[in-house]
Design an enzyme around this catalytic site. Structure first.
Site, short mmCIF file in Angstrom:
data_model
loop_
_atom_site.label_atom_id
_atom_site.label_comp_id
_atom_site.label_asym_id
_atom_site.label_seq_id
_atom_site.Cartn_x
_atom_site.Cartn_y
_atom_site.Cartn_z
N ALA A 245 0.63 -1.14 0.00
CA ALA A 245 0.06 -0.02 0.19
C ALA A 245 0.87 1.17 0.19
CB ALA A 245 -0.99 -0.07 1.32
N ASP A 246 0.46 2.23 -0.61
CA ASP A 246 1.17 3.60 -0.74
C ASP A 246 0.22 4.41 0.37
OD1 ASP A 246 3.19 4.00 -3.05
OD2 ASP A 246 1.86 2.41 -3.59
N ARG A 247 -1.08 3.97 0.58
CA ARG A 247 -1.59 4.89 1.74
C ARG A 247 -2.93 4.24 1.84
NH1 ARG A 247 -2.32 11.17 2.37
NH2 ARG A 247 -0.65 11.23 0.69
#
Length: 354
Positions: A245-247
């Protein structure tokens, strides 16, 4: 021995130029903030945790040789540098969180009696070095928690087959990896039968980087195109999907590499778990839903050209978002260094005891 995305010692930072992989393994020096931001923007280094690590370490390296006249000018330089690094790739939250935490830390240090620019520089450098060490430790915890959780539904000696997307291993972090760390932990336990990795168009992080790591680590793996994922899940008996995940926002909505959303949909259709593996630094509890996440769009040539050779008809329009947002309803669990949480448990799980 695992691959290293960064090599750091006090005053020296080198990043593995991932644009050259798998054909060439070349480390390039980063002597300051501008080079750090350029390496992030051009994706010589990528992966949300690694972006933050390279960002703060590039600042640390510059501070070993930079002098400022007074404390206010030192603080201003650090703040401007961090803003520049955050702007390099805004979707990944780790760099933004690191910048906010470092700014708050610096403000407190500057308020202490007798604060000097030299002393503050040393404090910032030590803070950055601690972040590097913690990232590796957190990733190992993610791997252990994730493997244990996935095996809870397997038989005592049953092996599992996994599918992953993009690159979430040592090349995307300071070491060990997030989603690929879970795969690595399963392999170490002798409970991984196989892992399928998607090529991850258009930047091919799966074929260029994840496949490279899996071969290097001697983990049994097969590369597939993105469009083969549903068939692989059905015909090759995939146990679960695990991605990075990036965010991740407060309700569990998750921004990750483009193509993640469709994997969650097909996992739900086929009745298998879909996990997000991410450190707490990738979790942004300030945003209520994924609709607030800014999605980076990349240049059209990344889709129309391969190694400088055009493969698409001139004049065709291109839409090239780097990420998509997976709704929390499609996510079975979020694997962090603090445990595995259902999306609705994430906020309480990360804030408990704070």
């Amino acid at each position: 021995m695992s691959l290293e995305s960064v090599r750091y010692s006090r005053g020296s930072l080198q990043v593995l130029n991932q644009l050259l992989l798998p054909h060439k393994s070349e480390y390039e020096p980063v002597t300051g903030v501008q080079q750090g931001a350029d390496a992030i923007r051009t994706m010589k280094v990528r992966g949300a945790p690694a972006i933050a690590i390279v960002g703060v370490l590039s600042l640390a390296v510059e501070l070993t040789s930079r002098t400022c006249q007074d404390v206010p000018s030192f603080i201003a330089f650090v703040q401007e540098s961090l803003c520049h690094l955050v702007d390099a790739r805004p979707t990944a939250v780790n760099m933004k969180k690191a910048a906010d935490e470092l700014n708050a830390f610096l403000a407190k240090e500057a308020e202490k009696a007798g604060a000097t620019t030299q002393g503050l520089a040393e404090s910032v450098i030590q803070w950055a070095e601690a972040l590097l060490k913690k990232d590796v430790e957190d990733n190992q915890m993610i791997g252990d928690f994730g493997a244990k959780h996935i095996l809870e539904t397997a038989g005592p000696t049953e092996k599992v087959c996994m599918l992953t997307h993009c690159n979430t291993g040592s090349l995307a972090t300071a070491g060990y990896g997030t989603a690929l760390g879970v795969v690595r932990s399963l392999h170490v336990l002798g409970r991984l039968s196989h892992v399928f990795c998607t090529e991850t168009r258009p930047y091919n992080q799966g074929s260029r980087l994840t496949a490279y790591e899996l071969v290097y680590e001697k983990i049994p793996a097969t590369l597939i195109t993105d469009s083969m994922a549903s068939a692989a899940i059905r015909d090759r008996k995939v146990t679960a999907v695990v991605v990075g995940a990036d965010r991740v926002v407060a309700n569990g909505d998750t921004a990750n590499k483009i193509g993640t959303y469709q994997l969650a949909i097909t996992a739900r259709y086929h009745g298998i778990p879909f996990y997000v593996a991410a450190p707490s630094t990738s979790c942004d509890l300030s945003l209520p839903t994924g609709g607030s996440i800014v999605i980076e769009e990349r240049p059209s040539h990344e889709l129309t050209d391969i190694n400088g050779v055009r493969i698409a008809a001139p004049g065709i329009g291109v839409w090239n978002p780097a990420f998509d947002v997976t709704p929390h309803e499609l996510i079975t669990g979020i694997i962090t260094e603090r445990g595995v949480f259902k999306p609705e448990e994430l906020r309480d799980g990360l804030t408990k005891g704070q």
